[in-house]
Design an enzyme around this catalytic site. Structure first.
Site, PDB file in Angstrom:
ATOM      1  N   LYS A 125      -7.755  13.850   5.028  1.00  0.00           N
ATOM      2  CA  LYS A 125      -6.969  12.609   4.981  1.00  0.00           C
ATOM      3  C   LYS A 125      -5.942  12.655   6.096  1.00  0.00           C
ATOM      4  O   LYS A 125      -5.810  13.677   6.769  1.00  0.00           O
ATOM      5  CB  LYS A 125      -6.294  12.447   3.621  1.00  0.00           C
ATOM      6  CG  LYS A 125      -5.479  13.670   3.177  1.00  0.00           C
ATOM      7  CD  LYS A 125      -4.907  13.492   1.789  1.00  0.00           C
ATOM      8  CE  LYS A 125      -5.879  13.689   0.658  1.00  0.00           C
ATOM      9  NZ  LYS A 125      -6.215  12.493  -0.069  1.00  0.00           N
ATOM     10  N   ARG A 126      -5.220  11.556   6.315  1.00  0.00           N
ATOM     11  CA  ARG A 126      -4.122  11.573   7.286  1.00  0.00           C
ATOM     12  C   ARG A 126      -3.241  12.777   7.025  1.00  0.00           C
ATOM     13  O   ARG A 126      -3.007  13.131   5.862  1.00  0.00           O
ATOM     14  CB  ARG A 126      -3.245  10.325   7.105  1.00  0.00           C
ATOM     15  CG  ARG A 126      -3.707   9.093   7.801  1.00  0.00           C
ATOM     16  CD  ARG A 126      -2.651   7.996   7.711  1.00  0.00           C
ATOM     17  NE  ARG A 126      -2.411   7.532   6.351  1.00  0.00           N
ATOM     18  CZ  ARG A 126      -1.211   7.295   5.837  1.00  0.00           C
ATOM     19  NH1 ARG A 126      -0.124   7.493   6.551  1.00  0.00           N
ATOM     20  NH2 ARG A 126      -1.084   6.843   4.605  1.00  0.00           N
ATOM     21  N   LYS A 160     -14.050   8.847  -3.376  1.00  0.00           N
ATOM     22  CA  LYS A 160     -15.280   9.145  -2.615  1.00  0.00           C
ATOM     23  C   LYS A 160     -15.810  10.527  -2.978  1.00  0.00           C
ATOM     24  O   LYS A 160     -17.013  10.733  -3.162  1.00  0.00           O
ATOM     25  CB  LYS A 160     -14.993   9.089  -1.103  1.00  0.00           C
ATOM     26  CG  LYS A 160     -14.641   7.692  -0.613  1.00  0.00           C
ATOM     27  CD  LYS A 160     -13.959   7.709   0.761  1.00  0.00           C
ATOM     28  CE  LYS A 160     -13.201   6.396   0.970  1.00  0.00           C
ATOM     29  NZ  LYS A 160     -12.229   6.433   2.058  1.00  0.00           N
ATOM     30  N   HIS A 183       0.798  -1.239   0.000  1.00  0.00           N
ATOM     31  CA  HIS A 183       0.000   0.000   0.000  1.00  0.00           C
ATOM     32  C   HIS A 183       0.818   1.270   0.000  1.00  0.00           C
ATOM     33  O   HIS A 183       0.245   2.354   0.085  1.00  0.00           O
ATOM     34  CB  HIS A 183      -0.933   0.038   1.206  1.00  0.00           C
ATOM     35  CG  HIS A 183      -1.980  -1.010   1.161  1.00  0.00           C
ATOM     36  ND1 HIS A 183      -3.242  -0.779   0.636  1.00  0.00           N
ATOM     37  CD2 HIS A 183      -1.961  -2.302   1.540  1.00  0.00           C
ATOM     38  CE1 HIS A 183      -3.945  -1.891   0.715  1.00  0.00           C
ATOM     39  NE2 HIS A 183      -3.193  -2.839   1.258  1.00  0.00           N
ATOM     40  N   THR A 195      -7.991   7.030  -1.831  1.00  0.00           N
ATOM     41  CA  THR A 195      -9.364   6.567  -2.032  1.00  0.00           C
ATOM     42  C   THR A 195     -10.344   7.693  -1.720  1.00  0.00           C
ATOM     43  O   THR A 195     -11.476   7.683  -2.202  1.00  0.00           O
ATOM     44  CB  THR A 195      -9.670   5.353  -1.136  1.00  0.00           C
ATOM     45  OG1 THR A 195      -9.184   5.623   0.177  1.00  0.00           O
ATOM     46  CG2 THR A 195      -9.041   4.080  -1.661  1.00  0.00           C
ATOM     47  N   LYS A 199       1.367  14.269   1.554  1.00  0.00           N
ATOM     48  CA  LYS A 199       0.002  14.600   1.109  1.00  0.00           C
ATOM     49  C   LYS A 199      -0.187  16.112   0.958  1.00  0.00           C
ATOM     50  O   LYS A 199      -1.186  16.582   0.457  1.00  0.00           O
ATOM     51  CB  LYS A 199      -1.026  14.020   2.076  1.00  0.00           C
ATOM     52  CG  LYS A 199      -0.997  12.482   2.103  1.00  0.00           C
ATOM     53  CD  LYS A 199      -1.999  11.920   3.092  1.00  0.00           C
ATOM     54  CE  LYS A 199      -1.919  10.422   3.246  1.00  0.00           C
ATOM     55  NZ  LYS A 199      -2.696   9.657   2.247  1.00  0.00           N
TER      56      LYS A 199
HETATM   57  C1  F58 Z   1      -2.821   3.959   2.262  1.00  0.00           C
HETATM   58  N1  F58 Z   1      -1.921   3.573   3.298  1.00  0.00           N
HETATM   59  C2  F58 Z   1      -2.120   4.701   1.131  1.00  0.00           C
HETATM   60  N2  F58 Z   1      -1.285   3.386   5.460  1.00  0.00           N
HETATM   61  O1  F58 Z   1      -1.445   5.831   1.658  1.00  0.00           O
HETATM   62  C3  F58 Z   1      -3.154   5.155   0.121  1.00  0.00           C
HETATM   63  O2  F58 Z   1      -2.550   5.750  -0.992  1.00  0.00           O
HETATM   64  C4  F58 Z   1      -3.984   3.960  -0.332  1.00  0.00           C
HETATM   65  O3  F58 Z   1      -5.056   4.397  -1.097  1.00  0.00           O
HETATM   66  C5  F58 Z   1      -4.519   3.191   0.866  1.00  0.00           C
HETATM   67  O4  F58 Z   1      -3.469   2.817   1.741  1.00  0.00           O
HETATM   68  C6  F58 Z   1      -5.252   1.941   0.470  1.00  0.00           C
HETATM   69  O5  F58 Z   1      -4.508   1.190  -0.402  1.00  0.00           O
HETATM   70  C7  F58 Z   1      -2.263   3.699   4.569  1.00  0.00           C
HETATM   71  O6  F58 Z   1      -3.373   4.065   4.912  1.00  0.00           O
HETATM   72  C8  F58 Z   1      -1.360   3.553   6.779  1.00  0.00           C
HETATM   73  O7  F58 Z   1      -2.333   4.003   7.340  1.00  0.00           O
HETATM   74  C9  F58 Z   1      -0.145   3.160   7.544  1.00  0.00           C
HETATM   75  C10 F58 Z   1      -0.460   1.952   8.383  1.00  0.00           C
HETATM   76  C11 F58 Z   1       0.737   1.564   9.214  1.00  0.00           C
HETATM   77  C12 F58 Z   1       1.216   2.705  10.059  1.00  0.00           C
HETATM   78  C13 F58 Z   1       1.506   3.921   9.216  1.00  0.00           C
HETATM   79  C14 F58 Z   1       0.313   4.323   8.403  1.00  0.00           C
END
Ligand code: F58
Length: 807
Positions: free
Chosen positions: A544-545, A656, A356, A652, A550
């Site tokens: 978003k985060r 949305k 991811h 994503t 970002k």
């Molecule tokens: C996200 N990753 C990607 N990781 O950033 C995003 O581009 C993608 O659309 C999504 O996955 C789904 O494929 C993501 O959300 C985290 O939250 C990490 C998890 C582990 C700790 C650090 C953040």
């Protein structure tokens, strides 16, 4: 309970309230009403749950298990009602009683077991699998405390514990009879039993894993799948009484606490060795408990395991569950007496891996020393996997040690989880075309050369049922009135909406729905923050985060720049603009936290300046969550998706927002590129460097942010505003950000892309003011969003990776 009309529902509901709480209807609280309603809905789901389980048992279809450290399903009540087809009846019945369904639904505590897109994607996939009739289940941990609750105090992020289970979770069913045991530590002693080598695991700490199942209801198809969350307990529920009797209270409680700590927190702070160990423990706990229960179920049904890969597919969501590979090997060999070759064949045909992110901090590796102590038998298996990998690579690339070692699982005293995941999986996929390309050509290039057929792409998707049907009822019913309700099961048929672009009354209704959604959000913002926003203006949304790649910082600098140009008279257009941010920063990520403070400081300055007060507002809405997203998304005009090209695997939120008629202001990154393929440059605003340009800029080392700053006066003015007393904070408050942008050479190219960003943003205002054009752009985005439904994504996984039928 058979309910076919509002009157039956009303009677059953009042009856349920009285029999549960023993109160007259008038005396019941909002929470009583939520509990009663949820228990009725739960009862209806349980019936279908039982029949789904029976039917999957009878048919022997391949089951999918989606292992993920995170799931962010959002609230269940209204979504389950929609999927059961009882929402309209219930809403009418409740209305007759003077109850607003949306209002009581707020009582539901929201499962906070996730940080962002990765966890939400898991939840979208569960929804789509159930709705497509695929037997697909989630497997995760029942974290007592999910991600923190975010408060913004004096502009700063403050993290509070999120005790989401404090008042129970009506949707879960505890299954103590299905508990399994997981071992940590100790040592492994090889022995011979009937002439066969066996490995005895001795002196380990044993933890009991207890499953809690949550039903995942398919859309009007009677299918109910399962999200299974594991909780850790000490093996005997009580503390050690012998120690207790000797007065050693602390020791008596310790093993109980240690065991329970595994499912206490999602992502404990891993800056210390203890924190790292706990994370690794969590990963093994999830994987071991999940696989043991899958294999037990499989054996109960088939009485054998040699057909496991035919009946089970395991998808590992990022590397967090990558221990599925050695753990499946362990169970097959140690507990089922299979030989290595057969066990490896079954494992690699069962497990598949999704990556991811390409961000280096997310590519997990563990200290070999810690790994070996905590998981001695798993370590032995990983050593053997590494030995075989090395032999294979030596055969392919004799003597090319650099090349070989890039693929090693064990090296420099660490265990490399992505290498383990790739070597032990049948298929490996990225989550958007560009991202999968980067995996093949850069990040995992070496592996892709060894196993080209293993690498594929599955562009992410989102469930249109939650993010359109549920979150935006106004738009959903307008769509249904135009093209019928077929789109709910077949989202590609949203395309039919384009035929309405010339229908003035439809287009007027579409604009009216957006206006009404914005007015609703404005009311919410007013009551939550006291700030008034103008629903007639442009709602820019960046949710978003919070992460440097970002580039929330770019939006913030853009606002500063626009604001200054307005007060200097350089911009005379006073079209109202509201900038809405939401998102959480990781607690130890200081740059991201400073960015939140910066946004809040800009908000303080702008929102209190009478010169722009009628038409410019900046908001940071606290505690971003699935339900807050559901509130904001239907009201967005502009969707900010402005990551540094190549960094956002997919995104994503972009999907949305598009599906709800927002127009994207974005870079050519992640799934934005595929959105561009669908809607074209005339229906979105694209700017900045593309992935190839970014990567070549990085590799040429030719970028100097200081030079850019010195050359461009406008840019300099904006950057200087951070620290020259313009904002209502101490002058050194944003030194960290200035250092990042200049002295640290602007890793995410915010300054490099800034001029292009400004230009694109300026182009939005005239486009928005041309109402007809804007509504048409909005319609095209909605109509072409069907491709980004997770139903399509799941059909792709089913066909290419899991090799199962979906209808
Ligand atoms: C996200 N990753 C990607 N990781 O950033 C995003 O581009 C993608 O659309 C999504 O996955 C789904 O494929 C993501 O959300 C985290 O939250 C990490 C998890 C582990 C700790 C650090 C953040």
């Amino acid at each position: 309970m058979v309910i076919t009309n509002a009157q039956d529902f009303r009677e059953a509901f009042v009856d349920r309230l009285q029999s549960t709480f023993g109160k007259a209807f008038e005396a019941t609280t909002r929470n009583d009403r939520y509990q009663a309603l949820a228990s009725m809905v739960r009862e209806l789901t349980l019936k279908n749950w039982l029949s789904t389980n029976r039917c999957s048992k009878d048919e022997g279809r391949r089951q999918v298990y989606y292992f993920s450290m995170e799931f962010l399903p959002g609230r269940f009540l209204i979504s389950n009602m929609l999927h059961l087809g009882i929402k309209d009846i219930a809403e009418e019945a409740l209305k007759e009683l003077g109850i607003d369904l949306e209002d009581i639904a707020e009582e539901e505590p929201e499962p906070a077991i996730g940080t962002g897109g990765l966890g939400r994607l898991g939840a979208c996939f569960l929804d789509s699998m159930a709705s497509l009739g695929i037997m697909g289940h989630g497997c995760s941990i029942r974290f007592r405390y999910g991600l923190f609750k975010q408060r913004i105090i004096d502009g700063h992020q403050v993290e509070l514990p999120d005790n989401w289970l404090a008042s129970g979770n009506i949707w879960e069913v505890k299954k103590p009879e299905r508990a399994v045991y997981v071992r940590f530590g100790g040592h492994v002693r090889p022995d011979f039993v009937y002439g066969r080598m066996v490995f005895l695991h001795e002196g380990s700490d044993i933890v009991r894993a207890v499953p809690y199942d949550i039903p995942i209801v398919g859309y009007k198809n009677k299918v109910v799948n399962t999200l299974r969350l594991w909780e850790s307990e000490a093996p005997t529920k009580d503390f050690d009484f012998s120690l207790f009797s000797r007065g050693e209270y602390a020791a008596a409680m310790k093993s109980k606490h240690d065991a329970e700590a595994i499912s206490d927190f999602l992502y404990p702070d891993d800056s210390s060795p203890e924190g790292k160990k706990l994370r690794l423990k969590q990963q093994y706990f999830l994987v071991s408990a999940g696989l043991q229960s899958i294999l037990r179920h499989h054996k109960e049904k088939y009485g054998r395991l040699d057909n496991l890969h035919e009946k089970v597919a395991v998808q590992i969501n990022d590397t967090h569950p990558a221990l599925c590979i050695p753990e499946l090997m362990r169970i097959l060999m140690d507990e089922e007496s299979m030989g290595w070759e057969q066990a490896w064949d079954i494992t690699t045909r069962t497990v598949n891996f999704t990556n991811h992110t390409i961000m280096p901090e997310a590519l997990e590796r563990w200290s070999e020393h810690m790994f070996k102590n905590l998981l001695p038998r798993i370590y032995m298996i990983v050593e053997e996997i590494q030995r075989r990998l090395r032999l294979k690579l030596e055969e392919l690339y004799p003597g090319q040690l650099d090349r070989q070692s890039r693929m090693y699982i064990l090296k420099d005293g660490h265990v490399y989880m992505a290498n383990l995941a790739i070597f032990g999986s049948g298929m490996v996929n990225g989550v958007a075309k560009v991202h999968s390309g980067i995996l093949k050509e850069h990040l995992f290039k070496d592996f892709a050369e060894v196993y080209p057929e293993r690498f594929t792409n599955m562009t992410n998707g989102i469930t249109h049922r939650r993010f359109l049907l549920k979150a935006n009822p106004g738009l959903a019913s307008l769509i249904t009135s135009a093209i019928g309700e077929g789109w709910i099961k077949d989202p590609l048929s949203l395309r039919k909406l384009e035929a309405f672009s010339g229908d003035a009354s439809f287009m007027e209704s579409l604009a009216a729905v957006k206006r009404e959604n914005k007015a609703r959000l404005a009311r919410y913002i007013g009551s939550a923050t006291g700030i008034q926003t103008d629903p007639e203006g442009i709602f820019f949304v960046h949710i978003k985060r919070i992460h440097a790649y970002k580039r929330q910082l770019m939006t913030a600098l853009g606002i500063l720049d626009t604001y200054e140009r307005i007060i200097n008279g350089e911009i005379r257009d006073i079209t109202p603009r509201t900038y809405i941010f939401a998102g959480k920063a990781a607690p130890t990520y200081s740059l991201a936290k400073s960015t939140i403070k910066l946004i809040s400081s800009i908000a303080d300055r702008v929102n209190s300046d009478p010169a722009v007060n009628g038409f410019m507002k900046v908001l940071f809405l606290e505690n971003y969550s699935v339900s807050l997203a559901e509130r904001i998304i239907p009201a967005a005009d502009v969707s900010l998706q402005i990551s540094t090209a190549s960094k956002e695997a997919s995104g994503t939120g972009n999907m949305k927002l598009m599906m709800n008629g927002a127009v994207t202001l974005g870079t050519m990154d992640g799934a934005n590129i595929e959105i561009f393929e669908e809607v074209g440059g005339e229906n979105m605003f694209i700017f900045g460097l593309d992935p190839a340009e970014v990567m070549s800029l990085y590799s040429s080392h030719s970028y100097r942010s200081w030079d850019l700053y010195l050359e461009d006066e406008g840019l300099r003015r904006t950057v200087d505003r951070l620290t020259d007393g313009f904002l209502p904070v101490a002058r050194n408050e944003f030194e960290r950000i200035r250092t990042h942008l200049l002295d640290e050479n602007d890793e995410f190219l915010t300054l490099k892309d800034f001029a292009a960003f400004k230009k694109a943003q300026d182009a939005i205002v005239p486009a928005f003011k041309d109402k007809e054009r804007w509504t048409r752009m909005s319609l095209v985005n909605i109509a072409r969003s069907g491709r980004f439904s997770s139903d399509n994504t799941i059909k792709g996984y089913a066909r290419e990776i899991w090799k199962i039928d979906s209808n």
